[in-house]
Scaffold this motif. Structure first.
Motif, short mmCIF file in Angstrom:
data_model
loop_
_atom_site.label_atom_id
_atom_site.label_comp_id
_atom_site.label_asym_id
_atom_site.label_seq_id
_atom_site.Cartn_x
_atom_site.Cartn_y
_atom_site.Cartn_z
N THR A 1 0.61 -1.04 0.10
CA THR A 1 0.19 0.03 0.12
C THR A 1 0.77 1.23 0.16
O THR A 1 0.44 2.18 -0.79
N LEU A 2 2.45 1.53 0.45
CA LEU A 2 3.08 2.83 1.05
C LEU A 2 4.06 2.37 -0.34
O LEU A 2 4.82 3.48 -0.28
N ASN A 3 4.27 1.72 -1.00
CA ASN A 3 5.20 1.21 -2.26
C ASN A 3 5.89 1.18 -1.50
O ASN A 3 6.80 1.28 -1.50
N ILE B 1 -2.97 5.50 6.08
CA ILE B 1 -1.77 6.81 6.01
C ILE B 1 -1.03 6.91 5.24
O ILE B 1 -0.14 8.18 4.58
N ALA B 2 -1.29 5.70 4.42
CA ALA B 2 -0.74 6.11 2.13
C ALA B 2 -0.86 7.58 2.03
O ALA B 2 0.35 8.74 1.24
N ARG C 1 9.16 5.40 4.12
CA ARG C 1 7.95 4.33 3.80
C ARG C 1 8.39 2.89 4.83
O ARG C 1 7.61 2.46 5.78
N MET C 2 9.73 2.57 4.82
CA MET C 2 9.62 1.63 5.53
C MET C 2 9.45 2.42 6.89
O MET C 2 8.68 0.76 7.31
N PHE C 3 10.07 3.34 7.11
CA PHE C 3 9.59 3.35 8.87
C PHE C 3 8.53 3.50 9.16
O PHE C 3 7.80 2.70 10.02
N ALA C 4 7.66 4.23 8.28
CA ALA C 4 5.84 4.15 8.17
C ALA C 4 5.22 2.43 8.94
O ALA C 4 4.62 2.29 9.43
N VAL C 5 5.68 2.21 7.49
CA VAL C 5 5.67 0.28 7.12
C VAL C 5 5.71 0.04 9.28
O VAL C 5 5.32 -1.36 9.58
#
Length: 455
Positions: free
Chosen positions: A182-184, A377-378, A392-396
């Motif tokens: 979803t967040l790529n 969040i996206a 993006r990695m830290f958000a996931v």
């Protein structure tokens, strides 16, 4: 500069839309947690209602938007989930997961039963779903508890937490994978980071569980005669590790080459092999070979795929529905407004963590919590300062840490741990549930701290 009445109108529209989005999340929680409604049906109904009431989409575009959100999400993850489920089935049927567990325990010895139990869950848990892993390993957990005289609630919590940590944080599992899609986010880096951040979370759960059992009258497991575990026919430790380790190695090599700037030439075949779909396919072929080597028959391979598809089907449908819900939330524009209101990367990481934790605690599914948080969040990544590869990695990772908090009576995994361990619900709530809270908070604290130096 906009006139005051125009600004007021815009703020009123944002407030109205935000209220609708919040109500839609509450509706999903109420339908799935309170009324026990089907998750897909709930997500579809709420998505449709939000599209009609909270967006400016023409009626002719509403269904198209739902279909695009659903289909694009499935396109990103469907092969990976099916191949991952096939690995889990083969590891169970061949005895590979049991071989990993028994070898770790034999190497550690009874005096190290507790840390051995943690590793026993951690390594197979990299590819096997936490509920499947606990079902496979529960006999060993009871045996270790009885032989080493360790209280069963403690052993159950350690094994359950080890499996749960990697299930939530590592994108070989559907929640983290769906959030990444979803967040790529870069799956290769997420695999490495997920494994790394699951370790402090597991350590916190380990020591917390031991502390919660200290001074309690919790008894070791009592074994029945038929529960004696025979390991004579199990595959070797090295062969059993191959389906688990090979996909992770291939993905990691591809990620490292990309980081070093090697994208073509000699690196091209390695990038192909390191594509998560191909890496999981290689792992599945190794797992099928392991099954064939240990008593599998020719027809078993078709049955493995059929069983894997049956296991993956509900996950794929729910994941696609989460993507559909996210597409509608994006159309409302509320994500960007939320990002502008909160405004910084450090605060931004707190938001997906809290949303995922609330969703997990309310409705029980870590997968639904992670993918729904990602959908919310996206749209606001750029305004949170998270619209970069690292961001993006830290958000996931933040929302996956939130999806650990907390496993209790509305979570099927809680009942797997409780019932297969033959412990009372109040003991499981006191030790295991509290450990999942501590684990999620610790993992997020580590994620947030590292992000301060990276973002």
């Amino acid at each position: 500069m906009l006139p005051v009445h125009t600004k007021s109108l815009i703020m009123s529209n944002i407030a109205f839309t935000s209220t609708l989005v919040v109500l839609s999340i509450v509706a999903i929680i109420y339908l799935t947690a309170k009324l026990k409604a089907n998750v897909f049906g709930s997500l579809f109904a709420v998505s449709l209602a939000l599209a009609l009431l909270g967006t400016d989409l023409p009626l002719a575009k509403v269904i198209d938007t739902l279909k695009i959100g659903f289909g694009s999400t499935l396109g990103n993850i469907s092969f990976i989930i099916i191949f991952g489920a096939a690995i889990a089935v083969c590891m169970q049927k061949s005895g590979g997961a049991l071989s990993i567990a028994t070898n770790i325990l034999n190497l550690a010895g009874k005096h190290n039963a507790k840390p051995a139990m943690a590793w026993t869950g951690f390594i197979p848990g990299l590819t096997i779903f936490c509920d499947t892993g606990y079902i496979i390993l529960s006999g060993i957990a009871r045996s270790i508890s009885a032989n080493a005289k360790v209280p069963m609630p403690l052993i159950a919590s350690i094994l359950g937490s080890a499996l749960f940590a990697v299930h939530c944080l590592v994108p070989t599992h559907p929640g983290a994978l769906a959030a990444a899609a979803t967040l790529n986010a870069n799956i290769g880096w997420l695999v490495l980071a997920g494994v790394a951040f699951s370790v402090p979370g597991l350590l916190a759960a380990y020591f917390w569980s031991a502390w919660m059992c200290k001074g309690q009258n919790y008894a070791p497991a009592q074994l029945e005669q038929e529960e004696a575990i025979s390991t004579a026919q199990l595959p070797s430790f090295g062969f059993s590790l191959l389906p688990v380790v090979l996909p992770l190695v291939l993905i990691s090599i591809s990620t490292l080459l990309t980081t070093l700037g090697y994208k073509t030439g000699f690196a091209a075949p390695l990038h192909f092999l390191g594509n998560p779909v191909i890496a999981l396919l290689a792992g599945m072929l190794c797992a099928m070979w392991l099954l064939a080597k240990n008593g599998g028959k020719k027809g078993d391979f078709s049955h493995v795929l059929e069983e894997a598809i049956l296991k993956a089907g509900p996950i794929l449908i729910i994941t696609g529905a989460g993507g559909m819900f996210g597409a509608i939330i994006k159309e409302t524009g509320v994500g960007s407004a939320l990002g502008q209101a909160l405004g910084s990367a450090s605060v931004g990481l707190l938001v997906p963590f809290i949303i995922a934790a609330l969703l997990k605690t309310a409705q029980g599914s870590s997968t639904v919590a992670a993918l729904t948080s990602a959908a919310i969040i996206a749209p606001s990544l750029s305004t949170f300062g998270l619209d970069s590869d690292a961001g993006r990695m830290f958000a996931v990772l933040a929302m996956c840490a939130g999806s650990m908090v907390a496993s209790h009576a509305n979570d099927s995994y809680f009942w797997v741990v409780t019932k297969l361990s033959n412990i009372e619900m109040k003991e499981s709530l006191r030790v295991f549930t509290s450990a999942t809270i501590v684990m999620g908070l610790t993992s997020f604290a580590c994620i947030w701290l590292v992000s301060l130096f990276v973002l």
